[in-house]
Design a protein around this motif. Structure first.
Motif, PDB file in Angstrom:
ATOM      1  N   GLY A 105       9.444  12.005  32.945  1.00 41.52           N
ATOM      2  CA  GLY A 105      10.249  10.828  32.630  1.00 41.52           C
ATOM      3  C   GLY A 105      10.347  10.593  31.136  1.00 41.52           C
ATOM      4  N   TYR A 106      10.402   9.303  30.768  1.00 38.50           N
ATOM      5  CA  TYR A 106      10.660   8.955  29.368  1.00 38.50           C
ATOM      6  C   TYR A 106       9.441   9.201  28.471  1.00 38.50           C
ATOM      7  CZ  TYR A 106      14.750   6.522  31.212  1.00 38.50           C
ATOM      8  OH  TYR A 106      15.928   6.216  31.837  1.00 38.50           O
ATOM      9  N   ALA A 107       9.669   9.898  27.374  1.00 37.52           N
ATOM     10  CA  ALA A 107       8.695   9.960  26.274  1.00 37.52           C
ATOM     11  C   ALA A 107       9.508   9.561  25.047  1.00 37.52           C
ATOM     12  CB  ALA A 107       8.107  11.352  26.134  1.00 37.52           C
ATOM     13  N   LEU A 108       9.564   8.257  24.829  1.00 36.69           N
ATOM     14  CA  LEU A 108      10.471   7.725  23.794  1.00 36.69           C
ATOM     15  C   LEU A 108       9.663   7.053  22.685  1.00 36.69           C
ATOM     16  CD1 LEU A 108      13.223   6.080  26.044  1.00 36.69           C
ATOM     17  CD2 LEU A 108      13.186   8.399  25.055  1.00 36.69           C
ATOM     18  N   GLY A 130      12.748  11.309  22.962  1.00 37.33           N
ATOM     19  CA  GLY A 130      13.649  10.704  21.978  1.00 37.33           C
ATOM     20  C   GLY A 130      12.912   9.809  21.014  1.00 37.33           C
ATOM     21  N   GLN A 131      13.563   9.560  19.881  1.00 39.43           N
ATOM     22  CA  GLN A 131      13.060   8.619  18.868  1.00 39.43           C
ATOM     23  C   GLN A 131      14.156   7.563  18.682  1.00 39.43           C
ATOM     24  OE1 GLN A 131       9.442  10.714  18.290  1.00 39.43           O
ATOM     25  NE2 GLN A 131      10.004   8.703  17.583  1.00 39.43           N
ATOM     26  N   PRO A 140      10.785   5.699  13.357  1.00 40.08           N
ATOM     27  CA  PRO A 140       9.499   6.180  13.863  1.00 40.08           C
ATOM     28  C   PRO A 140       8.377   5.795  12.909  1.00 40.08           C
ATOM     29  CG  PRO A 140      11.141   7.931  13.977  1.00 40.08           C
ATOM     30  CD  PRO A 140      11.757   6.801  13.200  1.00 40.08           C
ATOM     31  N   GLY A 141       7.226   5.407  13.490  1.00 38.72           N
ATOM     32  CA  GLY A 141       6.118   4.965  12.631  1.00 38.72           C
ATOM     33  C   GLY A 141       4.819   5.670  12.934  1.00 38.72           C
ATOM     34  N   ALA A 142       4.824   6.539  13.951  1.00 40.02           N
ATOM     35  CA  ALA A 142       3.578   7.220  14.328  1.00 40.02           C
ATOM     36  C   ALA A 142       3.774   8.737  14.262  1.00 40.02           C
ATOM     37  CB  ALA A 142       3.118   6.776  15.716  1.00 40.02           C
ATOM     38  N   GLY A 143       4.525   9.144  13.244  1.00 38.14           N
ATOM     39  CA  GLY A 143       4.644  10.592  12.989  1.00 38.14           C
ATOM     40  C   GLY A 143       5.887  11.248  13.545  1.00 38.14           C
ATOM     41  N   GLY A 144       6.768  10.485  14.194  1.00 37.02           N
ATOM     42  CA  GLY A 144       7.952  11.083  14.831  1.00 37.02           C
ATOM     43  C   GLY A 144       8.820  11.878  13.863  1.00 37.02           C
ATOM     44  N   MET A 160      18.264  13.307  16.173  1.00 38.58           N
ATOM     45  CA  MET A 160      17.594  12.429  17.140  1.00 38.58           C
ATOM     46  C   MET A 160      17.102  11.135  16.490  1.00 38.58           C
ATOM     47  SD  MET A 160      15.611  15.255  19.346  1.00 38.58           S
ATOM     48  CE  MET A 160      14.727  14.140  20.417  1.00 38.58           C
ATOM     49  N   CYS A 161      16.545  11.245  15.278  1.00 39.90           N
ATOM     50  CA  CYS A 161      16.030  10.043  14.604  1.00 39.90           C
ATOM     51  C   CYS A 161      17.166   9.157  14.089  1.00 39.90           C
ATOM     52  CB  CYS A 161      15.102  10.419  13.451  1.00 39.90           C
ATOM     53  SG  CYS A 161      13.559  11.172  13.995  1.00 39.90           S
TER      54      CYS A 161
END
Ligand code: CAA
Length: 259
Positions: A105-108, A130-131, A140-144, A160-161
């Motif tokens: 499922g979602y890993a956003l 997705g980001q 993104p704030g955790a390394g995306g 994507m970003c």
């Protein structure tokens, strides 16, 4: 075993399984969830009986990102003083045993970032990465922006970003974000199978392999190769290396003792 509010924890032989468990919020990543997750990861890291960890979510969502409802009223000073997205969030990167993300499922947003902090990702065929932070007026704030770019290259990461476009599992596999795709119904069994294989090997050596591969993202090729060679040399001080090679020569299964 400790009971947690936001995660479920199981052991399967030498494998520790952590399931993100906030179904009402598609496993949105809240501060209390990260406190639970850090505690469970530390417990598996400290447990001599555990050789590999699997981090998973539900069939609908690995995690739909940082908890937007928790974040929405925070000020710059709040997030700056808390060092939001660092404390708790990055704890998984301090775990020295291998950690597999099993993503359905979602890993956003933060969910994609958390999966990428693990050592590799096995994706169900319904996974979506997705980001989408840009849609919320943030980023993104955790390394995306960093880990996604290293994983899939500038073109896809930038798109994507900047647009929030999601990648399905097939595109994520083509782009190298995930190691492989499995049918949703088999995700947990396949992740556990990979984890059991890793846990059946020599723990000091699997830990060194993890360190060596991670070094590839932090250093030059020459330094990385030198670091790898020194770790390789050090396996010759480990009883398991002697046992592994002796077992091969004697045509029998190796019996690793993590020493
Ligand atoms: N935070 C808080 N709650 C969330 C959430 C999140 N990230 N994602 C979903 N939820 C909640 C919804 O509010 C909803 O709760 P209610 O029933 O109380 O309204 C519940 O989970 C189910 O969600 P939906 O009804 O929206 O489910 P859907 O199937 O229609 O849509 C979705 C699924 C497309 C994933 C949609 O929920 C969504 O867009 N979620 C937000 C995704 C996102 O923007 N993530 C990035 C967050 S920012 C971030 O992560 C920053 C960072 O880098 C650290």
């Amino acid at each position: 075993m400790t009971a947690y509010e936001n995660i479920l924890v199981e052991t399967h032989g030498k494998v520790g399984l952590i399931r993100l468990n906030r179904p009402q919020a598609l496993n949105a990543l809240s501060t209390p969830l990260f406190i639970d997750l850090a505690q469970a990861l530390d417990a598996f890291q400290a447990d001599d009986g555990i050789g590999c960890i699997v981090l998973t979510g539900s069939p609908k969502a690995f995690a739909a990102g940082a908890d937007i409802k928790e974040m929405k009223d925070l000020s710059f000073m709040d997030v700056y003083f808390q060092d939001f997205c660092n404390t708790g969030w990055t704890h998984v990167t301090t775990i020295r045993k291998p950690v597999i993300a099993a993503v359905a499922g979602y890993a956003l947003g933060g969910g994609c970032e958390l999966a990428m902090m693990c050592d590799f990702i096995i994706a169900a065929d319904n996974a979506k990465f997705g980001q989408p932070e840009i849609n919320l007026g943030t980023m993104p704030g955790a390394g995306g922006s960093q880990r996604l770019t290293r994983a899939v290259g500038k073109a896809k990461a930038m798109e994507m970003c900047l647009t929030g476009r999601q990648m399905d599992a097939a595109e994520a596999e083509r782009a190298g974000l995930v190691s492989r795709i499995v049918p949703l119904a088999d995700l947990e069994a396949e992740a556990l199978k990979a984890a059991e294989k890793i846990a059946s090997l020599s723990l000091p050596v699997t830990m060194m392999v993890k360190e060596a591969v991670n070094a590839a993202f932090e250093t030059t090729l020459a330094e990385g190769v030198r670091f790898e060679r020194r770790l390789f040399h050090s396996t010759f001080a480990i009883l398991d290396r002697k046992e592994g090679m002796a077992a091969f020569a004697e045509k029998r299964p190796a019996n690793f003792i993590n020493r």
